[in-house]
Design a protein around this motif. Structure first.
Motif, PDB file in Angstrom:
ATOM      1  N   THR A  70     -14.655  43.586   6.653  1.00 40.01           N
ATOM      2  CA  THR A  70     -13.289  43.337   7.129  1.00 40.01           C
ATOM      3  C   THR A  70     -13.334  42.773   8.549  1.00 40.01           C
ATOM      4  O   THR A  70     -13.902  43.383   9.456  1.00 40.01           O
ATOM      5  CB  THR A  70     -12.447  44.630   7.120  1.00 40.01           C
ATOM      6  OG1 THR A  70     -12.410  45.150   5.783  1.00 40.01           O
ATOM      7  CG2 THR A  70     -11.034  44.351   7.595  1.00 40.01           C
TER       8      THR A  70
ATOM      9  N   THR B  20     -11.039  41.731  11.698  1.00 36.96           N
ATOM     10  CA  THR B  20      -9.723  41.916  12.296  1.00 36.96           C
ATOM     11  C   THR B  20      -9.651  41.122  13.593  1.00 36.96           C
ATOM     12  O   THR B  20     -10.423  41.357  14.525  1.00 36.96           O
ATOM     13  CB  THR B  20      -9.445  43.407  12.599  1.00 36.96           C
ATOM     14  OG1 THR B  20      -9.569  44.157  11.378  1.00 36.96           O
ATOM     15  CG2 THR B  20      -8.050  43.589  13.165  1.00 36.96           C
ATOM     16  N   ASP B  21      -8.749  40.138  13.607  1.00 39.39           N
ATOM     17  CA  ASP B  21      -8.628  39.260  14.782  1.00 39.39           C
ATOM     18  C   ASP B  21      -7.254  38.598  14.737  1.00 39.39           C
ATOM     19  O   ASP B  21      -6.942  37.848  13.816  1.00 39.39           O
ATOM     20  CB  ASP B  21      -9.734  38.205  14.760  1.00 39.39           C
ATOM     21  CG  ASP B  21      -9.723  37.325  16.013  1.00 39.39           C
ATOM     22  OD1 ASP B  21      -8.754  37.376  16.778  1.00 39.39           O
ATOM     23  OD2 ASP B  21     -10.701  36.565  16.202  1.00 39.39           O
TER      24      ASP B  21
ATOM     25  N   VAL C 198      -7.860  40.085   8.560  1.00 36.44           N
ATOM     26  CA  VAL C 198      -6.555  40.530   9.039  1.00 36.44           C
ATOM     27  C   VAL C 198      -6.252  39.747  10.315  1.00 36.44           C
ATOM     28  O   VAL C 198      -6.953  39.870  11.315  1.00 36.44           O
ATOM     29  CB  VAL C 198      -6.547  42.043   9.351  1.00 36.44           C
ATOM     30  CG1 VAL C 198      -5.164  42.478   9.839  1.00 36.44           C
ATOM     31  CG2 VAL C 198      -6.953  42.840   8.126  1.00 36.44           C
ATOM     32  N   THR C 199      -5.219  38.916  10.267  1.00 35.97           N
ATOM     33  CA  THR C 199      -4.864  38.118  11.434  1.00 35.97           C
ATOM     34  C   THR C 199      -3.344  38.011  11.530  1.00 35.97           C
ATOM     35  O   THR C 199      -2.622  38.707  10.819  1.00 35.97           O
ATOM     36  CB  THR C 199      -5.526  36.720  11.365  1.00 35.97           C
ATOM     37  OG1 THR C 199      -5.334  36.042  12.607  1.00 35.97           O
ATOM     38  CG2 THR C 199      -4.978  35.890  10.216  1.00 35.97           C
TER      39      THR C 199
ATOM     40  N   TRP D  34      -7.049  37.307   2.668  1.00 39.90           N
ATOM     41  CA  TRP D  34      -6.489  37.331   4.022  1.00 39.90           C
ATOM     42  C   TRP D  34      -5.063  37.866   4.000  1.00 39.90           C
ATOM     43  O   TRP D  34      -4.358  37.772   2.996  1.00 39.90           O
ATOM     44  CB  TRP D  34      -6.534  35.948   4.669  1.00 39.90           C
ATOM     45  CG  TRP D  34      -5.887  34.843   3.882  1.00 39.90           C
ATOM     46  CD1 TRP D  34      -6.465  34.109   2.884  1.00 39.90           C
ATOM     47  CD2 TRP D  34      -4.550  34.361   4.015  1.00 39.90           C
ATOM     48  NE1 TRP D  34      -5.573  33.195   2.384  1.00 39.90           N
ATOM     49  CE2 TRP D  34      -4.388  33.314   3.082  1.00 39.90           C
ATOM     50  CE3 TRP D  34      -3.480  34.695   4.836  1.00 39.90           C
ATOM     51  CZ2 TRP D  34      -3.188  32.608   2.929  1.00 39.90           C
ATOM     52  CZ3 TRP D  34      -2.286  33.992   4.708  1.00 39.90           C
ATOM     53  CH2 TRP D  34      -2.148  32.965   3.762  1.00 39.90           C
TER      54      TRP D  34
ATOM     55  N   ILE E 215      -2.076  44.348  15.894  1.00 39.70           N
ATOM     56  CA  ILE E 215      -3.523  44.168  15.918  1.00 39.70           C
ATOM     57  C   ILE E 215      -3.990  44.330  17.355  1.00 39.70           C
ATOM     58  O   ILE E 215      -3.685  43.511  18.213  1.00 39.70           O
ATOM     59  CB  ILE E 215      -3.910  42.776  15.373  1.00 39.70           C
ATOM     60  CG1 ILE E 215      -3.364  42.599  13.946  1.00 39.70           C
ATOM     61  CG2 ILE E 215      -5.416  42.591  15.392  1.00 39.70           C
ATOM     62  CD1 ILE E 215      -3.568  41.202  13.381  1.00 39.70           C
TER      63      ILE E 215
ATOM     64  N   ARG F 243     -10.378  43.152  18.317  1.00 39.81           N
ATOM     65  CA  ARG F 243     -11.098  42.274  17.408  1.00 39.81           C
ATOM     66  C   ARG F 243     -12.382  42.974  16.968  1.00 39.81           C
ATOM     67  O   ARG F 243     -13.135  43.470  17.808  1.00 39.81           O
ATOM     68  CB  ARG F 243     -11.426  40.949  18.091  1.00 39.81           C
ATOM     69  CG  ARG F 243     -10.194  40.212  18.601  1.00 39.81           C
ATOM     70  CD  ARG F 243     -10.584  38.943  19.339  1.00 39.81           C
ATOM     71  NE  ARG F 243      -9.421  38.284  19.905  1.00 39.81           N
ATOM     72  CZ  ARG F 243      -9.451  37.121  20.560  1.00 39.81           C
ATOM     73  NH1 ARG F 243     -10.613  36.496  20.718  1.00 39.81           N
ATOM     74  NH2 ARG F 243      -8.354  36.583  21.033  1.00 39.81           N
TER      75      ARG F 243
END
Length: 687
Positions: A557, A559-560, A594-595, A625, A633, A636
């Motif tokens: 995963t 995340t950013d 995840v963005t 995505w 969020i 990162r």
């Protein structure tokens, strides 16, 4: 206009100009930037578009009527004869004719000589006697029957440079800008687009300005062709002169013992030697000896008399080989002419600017934002030469006692120059002082480390400084970090057996600093730890950064919040490619991103991400995505189902801009050939 452009215009009204206007007016005029900006400053120093458009036409008309092109010199001479008087823009040099006891001017483009100049003009503008000066001149034509008579009469002469400025106002206005904003102001004033440079690269550009603010400063920059090494010294300031390294003689540079005429160092703030490199170049040994004495003692001899001067010396040239090649086979000074390839000469250099870190200049690297009118900034820089900021770090940091007097002088002069440029009114934080001190030490360390290759009698030096809490920052050069085995050439690093402090003031707060925390993880074995990568470092790839920690995972995963633009989504595709190359063909892996949504072109973002889905599927990887609010969020990271978490302060966006559309560029094809931004990675067992 950007917010910074608005601030520049409101804070320095009438003293700034849009930097792309130079191209708009230059045409085929072979004239320095500061000449064009002098005119633009008269008519276009505003943010009003209508006034700018009108001003551009006025400047174009002035250049059309008064700038002398060599191929049109005959026509201009005819105009002066027919009209009796005409204004010209040309480079004027003056010599004393001792037979007639008169000063006589030569006009470079117009092609006329022996124009009489009165003594008062020479006293007001002595640089006319050395190298020549761009001027706006009123010329008259009066025919004479005398055999040796000259019909040209100089009725008025005005060098193209600012006559007055408010230095206190400049200092006061500086306080309106943050440090980052002020760095951008200076870089835009030089003419570059700040969005194309990281912080370290911006400061390397600013380091080129130090010779203009420091007296008797000696700088060398060697690197690939086309990086703009000579631009600043040829076009940026009317107080600097650029000469070919092969055209220098003792009389031209220092003094003519027969006539008593002082050379370039007596009249110019900066004397720069272009195309200085070249092993086969023939150099006068006497010139080298006099130059070594001048660089060390600020003086030279005329017969029995010793004279002093303040000119800074700059040496720029091209290298033929890559940095690792030079480190393996010779040294970073290998391209110097044989006569200058001398430890005594090299030891007098205060800093070595790593030209190989500066990109070849491309069209998109030039700025269309606002910066200071060049002649205004040139006068400010000249005024700063009388200031001394060399001790500004004292009380905050202490330099290692092992540093020799000459090394210390080099560090202090570079530090002083950068402080003048960035913090002319003071106010630097401890972290900012540490950043500048580190860069100053790095430049001198690069000189000293290469000296140890030339002459083994030079001892190793501990280039470090300590803060008031006793924490030590040990400075290294970037090439030392990238190629440690080649750099040391059998020598152990200073303090190799010691534990180096992580330098919280410099390393973690600044991507520029060469000093860094110890690398306590290996790139081929998964282990907890922390790694720091410096801006401009190369040899970095997703393979070494991530794969050992991803091997065996079936779900990954990412995340950013900032996977929005094309190059950011391309980074994700290259991450997928890295996994595809390394995984077993029979394994199925899911990569989930995840963005957050791209505000201005969400449809294009979705199209790019969906294209990545198809790319991944062809390699047996399921890529999914999801878009969430950016506020949801907070960090990162990359997390695996095998228990690893990789914390990334920049996400996957670690590479500087490169030629993404050039199919033949290695940096486009192979990550290790790209330079990185400054970034940090932390590997954690995610319990």
């Amino acid at each position: 206009m950007s917010a910074l452009d608005d601030k520049i215009n409101s804070t320095f009204p009438g003293l700034v100009v849009r930097k792309d206007l130079v191209k708009a007016v230059k045409g085929n005029a072979i004239v320095p930037t500061y000449v064009l900006e002098y005119l633009l400053g008269q008519y276009c120093a505003t943010s009003d578009e209508a006034s700018i458009a009108s001003g551009i036409e006025t400047v174009k008309e002035i250049l059309k009527k008064h700038y002398v092109h060599r191929n049109e010199a005959g026509l201009v001479r005819s105009n002066i004869r027919e009209k009796g008087r005409w204004k010209v823009i040309d480079r004027v040099s003056v010599d004393l004719n001792d037979k007639t006891d008169a000063y006589e001017a030569t006009f470079s483009n117009l092609g006329i000589k022996r124009v009489v100049v009165d003594s008062s003009t020479i006293k007001a503008h002595p640089k006319l006697l050395v190298g020549g000066v761009w001027c706006i001149v009123d010329l008259e034509y009066v025919h004479t029957e005398e055999k040796d008579g000259v019909p040209w009469i100089l009725s008025a002469l005005k060098p193209i440079q600012l006559s007055r400025f408010d230095y206190d106002g400049y200092l006061s206005a500086r306080s309106a800008f943050t440090t980052e904003e002020w760095i951008d102001v200076l870089v835009q004033s030089v003419g570059f687009n700040v969005d194309m440079f990281g912080r370290r690269n911006k400061l390397l550009q600013i380091l080129r300005l130090v010779p203009f603010v420091e007296r008797n400063y000696n700088l060398i920059e060697l690197g690939p062709k086309g990086t703009g090494k000579s631009h600043i010294f040829s076009e940026f300031s009317p107080h600097g002169i650029l000469i070919s390294g092969g055209e220098v003689t003792v009389p031209k540079l220092f003094v003519n013992n027969q006539s008593g005429k002082i050379g370039l160092v007596g009249y110019w703030d900066v004397v720069a030697f272009d195309e200085f490199a070249g092993r086969q170049k023939r150099v006068d040994k006497a010139l080298v000896d006099i130059m070594k004495n001048y660089m060390a003692n600020k003086s030279f001899s005329r017969g029995v008399e010793t004279l002093g001067a303040e000119a800074s010396m700059v040496f720029v040239g091209n290298t033929k080989h890559t940095v690792p090649y030079m480190l393996k086979h010779t040294d970073l000074f290998e391209e110097l002419p044989v006569a200058y390839y001398d430890s005594a000469f090299i030891d007098r250099i205060h800093t070595y600017l790593p030209g190989w870190e500066i990109d070849v200049i491309r069209g998109e690297m030039f700025s269309d934002g606002y910066g200071f009118v060049v002649d205004y900034l040139a006068e400010i820089l000249r005024h700063m030469r009388s200031e001394d900021y060399a001790s500004a770090y004292e009380g905050t940091f202490t330099i290692s006692n092992e540093i020799s007097t000459r090394d210390r002088d080099g560090v202090r002069k570079t530090f002083s120059g950068l402080m003048k440029l960035l913090f002319p009114a003071g106010g630097a934080t401890d972290a900012e002082i540490a950043e500048i001190l580190s860069l100053a030490m790095e430049g001198r360390k690069r000189v000293k480390d290469q000296l140890m290759r030339l002459d083994t009698t030079y001892p190793q030096v501990d280039f470090s400084f300590t803060d008031k809490a006793g924490r030590t920052t040990r400075v290294s050069t970037l090439e030392e970090t990238e190629y440690p085995s080649l750099y040391r050439l059998g020598r152990s690093a200073v303090g190799e057996d010691e534990t180096v402090a992580s330098a919280p003031l410099a390393t973690t707060s600044s991507p520029l600093t060469a000093a860094s925390a110890p690398t306590d993880v290996r790139d081929d074995q998964p282990a907890e730890g922390h790694r720091v990568f410096q801006e401009n470092q190369s040899g970095v790839s997703f393979q070494e950064l991530f794969w050992p920690w991803l091997a065996g995972a079936s779900k990954i995963t990412i995340t950013d919040a900032y996977v929005r633009l094309f190059h950011q989504i391309r980074n994700v595709v290259e991450f997928i490619e890295m996994v595809a190359v390394n995984k077993d063909a029979s394994d199925e892996i899911t990569i989930h991103l995840v963005t957050s949504v791209e505000e201005f072109s969400p449809d294009k973002q979705a199209d790019y991400l969906n294209a990545a889905v198809g790319t991944a599927q062809s390699a047996g990887i399921e890529f999914t995505w999801v878009l969430e609010k950016s506020t949801a969020i907070h960090a990162r990271s990359i997390v695996t189902d095998t228990g690893w978490k990789i914390s990334l302060d920049r996400g996957l966006d670690v590479f500087q801009k490169y030629e993404m559309n050039d199919a033949f560029s290695l940096s486009n094809r192979i990550q290790k050939y790209r330079r990185v931004k400054g970034f940090e990675v932390t590997y954690i067992i995610n319990k």
